[in-house]
Design a protein around this motif. Structure first.
Motif, PDB file in Angstrom:
ATOM      1  N   UNK A   7      13.958   1.344  27.883  1.00 32.41           N
ATOM      2  CA  UNK A   7      13.084   2.465  28.265  1.00 32.41           C
ATOM      3  C   UNK A   7      13.798   3.785  28.006  1.00 32.41           C
ATOM      4  N   UNK A   8      13.051   4.761  27.462  1.00 31.76           N
ATOM      5  CA  UNK A   8      13.708   6.066  27.297  1.00 31.76           C
ATOM      6  C   UNK A   8      14.055   6.663  28.666  1.00 31.76           C
ATOM      7  N   UNK A   9      15.295   7.029  28.830  1.00 29.61           N
ATOM      8  CA  UNK A   9      15.722   7.575  30.121  1.00 29.61           C
ATOM      9  C   UNK A   9      15.330   9.039  30.225  1.00 29.61           C
ATOM     10  N   UNK A  10      15.113   9.556  31.435  1.00 27.62           N
ATOM     11  CA  UNK A  10      14.800  10.987  31.566  1.00 27.62           C
ATOM     12  C   UNK A  10      15.965  11.838  31.050  1.00 27.62           C
ATOM     13  N   UNK A  11      15.609  12.851  30.309  1.00 25.70           N
ATOM     14  CA  UNK A  11      16.647  13.713  29.740  1.00 25.70           C
ATOM     15  C   UNK A  11      17.057  14.739  30.793  1.00 25.70           C
ATOM     16  N   UNK A  12      18.340  14.994  30.864  1.00 21.99           N
ATOM     17  CA  UNK A  12      18.811  16.007  31.808  1.00 21.99           C
ATOM     18  C   UNK A  12      18.219  17.374  31.427  1.00 21.99           C
ATOM     19  N   UNK A  13      17.605  18.040  32.400  1.00 20.16           N
ATOM     20  CA  UNK A  13      16.948  19.304  32.076  1.00 20.16           C
ATOM     21  C   UNK A  13      17.970  20.394  31.778  1.00 20.16           C
ATOM     22  N   UNK A  14      17.770  21.077  30.679  1.00 19.63           N
ATOM     23  CA  UNK A  14      18.625  22.216  30.364  1.00 19.63           C
ATOM     24  C   UNK A  14      17.954  23.462  30.923  1.00 19.63           C
ATOM     25  N   UNK A  15      18.460  23.925  32.071  1.00 19.25           N
ATOM     26  CA  UNK A  15      17.791  25.031  32.775  1.00 19.25           C
ATOM     27  C   UNK A  15      17.714  26.305  31.932  1.00 19.25           C
ATOM     28  N   UNK A  16      18.683  26.425  30.964  1.00 21.40           N
ATOM     29  CA  UNK A  16      18.687  27.668  30.180  1.00 21.40           C
ATOM     30  C   UNK A  16      17.543  27.718  29.174  1.00 21.40           C
ATOM     31  N   UNK A  17      16.910  26.566  28.919  1.00 22.20           N
ATOM     32  CA  UNK A  17      15.819  26.568  27.948  1.00 22.20           C
ATOM     33  C   UNK A  17      14.457  26.639  28.648  1.00 22.20           C
ATOM     34  N   UNK A  18      14.467  26.595  30.004  1.00 21.85           N
ATOM     35  CA  UNK A  18      13.203  26.648  30.735  1.00 21.85           C
ATOM     36  C   UNK A  18      12.818  28.106  30.967  1.00 21.85           C
ATOM     37  N   UNK A  19      11.591  28.457  30.560  1.00 19.86           N
ATOM     38  CA  UNK A  19      11.139  29.837  30.790  1.00 19.86           C
ATOM     39  C   UNK A  19      10.050  29.804  31.843  1.00 19.86           C
ATOM     40  N   UNK A  20      10.286  30.509  32.944  1.00 20.70           N
ATOM     41  CA  UNK A  20       9.287  30.557  34.004  1.00 20.70           C
ATOM     42  C   UNK A  20       8.162  31.512  33.613  1.00 20.70           C
ATOM     43  N   UNK A  21       6.909  31.167  33.959  1.00 21.97           N
ATOM     44  CA  UNK A  21       5.833  32.135  33.725  1.00 21.97           C
ATOM     45  C   UNK A  21       6.012  33.346  34.652  1.00 21.97           C
ATOM     46  N   UNK A  22       5.441  34.473  34.246  1.00 23.48           N
ATOM     47  CA  UNK A  22       5.592  35.724  35.001  1.00 23.48           C
ATOM     48  C   UNK A  22       5.146  35.553  36.462  1.00 23.48           C
ATOM     49  N   UNK A  23       4.077  34.772  36.652  1.00 31.15           N
ATOM     50  CA  UNK A  23       3.550  34.577  38.014  1.00 31.15           C
ATOM     51  C   UNK A  23       4.572  33.856  38.895  1.00 31.15           C
ATOM     52  N   UNK A  24       5.329  32.915  38.293  1.00 27.28           N
ATOM     53  CA  UNK A  24       6.345  32.187  39.060  1.00 27.28           C
ATOM     54  C   UNK A  24       7.493  33.119  39.429  1.00 27.28           C
ATOM     55  N   UNK A  25       7.870  33.983  38.468  1.00 33.34           N
ATOM     56  CA  UNK A  25       8.961  34.935  38.735  1.00 33.34           C
ATOM     57  C   UNK A  25       8.548  35.878  39.865  1.00 33.34           C
TER      58      UNK A  25
END
Ligand code: HEM
Length: 128
Positions: A7-25
């Motif tokens: 089974x493909x394992x979950x990939x470790x999230x790279x937080x630097x590539x995640x862009x939050x939407x303006x509403x979340x910020x």
């Protein structure tokens, strides 16, 4: 015969590539500004208490507030408070059913940032 498929394992999230939407910020910063406001109440009450204690106490409080660093902190506190109030009103309006779609949500976040920027300049004028 059963074949075991890896089974493909979950990939470790790279937080630097995640862009939050303006509403979340806008939402996260609102919570942060609430905490800043809460913590600063004790500092402001301490200063107020000192300034009201006696003429010497007032002079000491005025002395403390006279430094650039303290003025900068006071300006930051006022900006956080203004942001919290402006985005708080936006939140309350969303509770009433306004700005709930993505487009209007982003637009109202931008307007809130702009109003806070104006109020922040006003706060700078008050402090300096
Ligand atoms: C001394 C003044 C205030 C302090 C210390 C304060 C503090 C906070 C804090 C810490 C939170 C985050 C709670 C959480 O995320 O669990 C919060 C949320 C909130 N505050 Fe304030 N607040 C103050 C004044 C105001 C004012 C004047 C408004 C009016 C606009 C307001 C509107 C809100 C709203 C609507 C939320 C909830 C936002 C959400 O649902 O995520 N607050 N406040």
């Amino acid at each position: 015969m059963t074949v075991k498929v890896k089974k493909p394992r979950p990939v470790n999230l790279d937080l630097q590539t995640i862009r939050f939407p303006l509403t979340a910020i806008a939402s996260i910063v609102h919570r942060v500004s609430g905490v800043i406001t809460f913590v600063s109440i004790s500092i402001l009450l301490w200063l107020l208490n000192m300034s009201l204690s006696s003429p010497e106490g007032f002079a000491s409080a005025a002395d403390i507030v006279d430094s650039f660093f303290v003025k900068f902190v006071l300006w930051g506190i006022l900006t956080a408070l203004f942001y919290h109030i402006v985005v708080g009103i936006r939140h309350l309006m969303m509770d009433m059913g306004y700005f709930e779609e993505m487009e209007t949500g982003i637009a109202s976040a931008k307007v809130s940032f702009a109003i806070t920027a104006v109020l922040s300049v006003f706060a700078g004028g008050l402090v300096w």
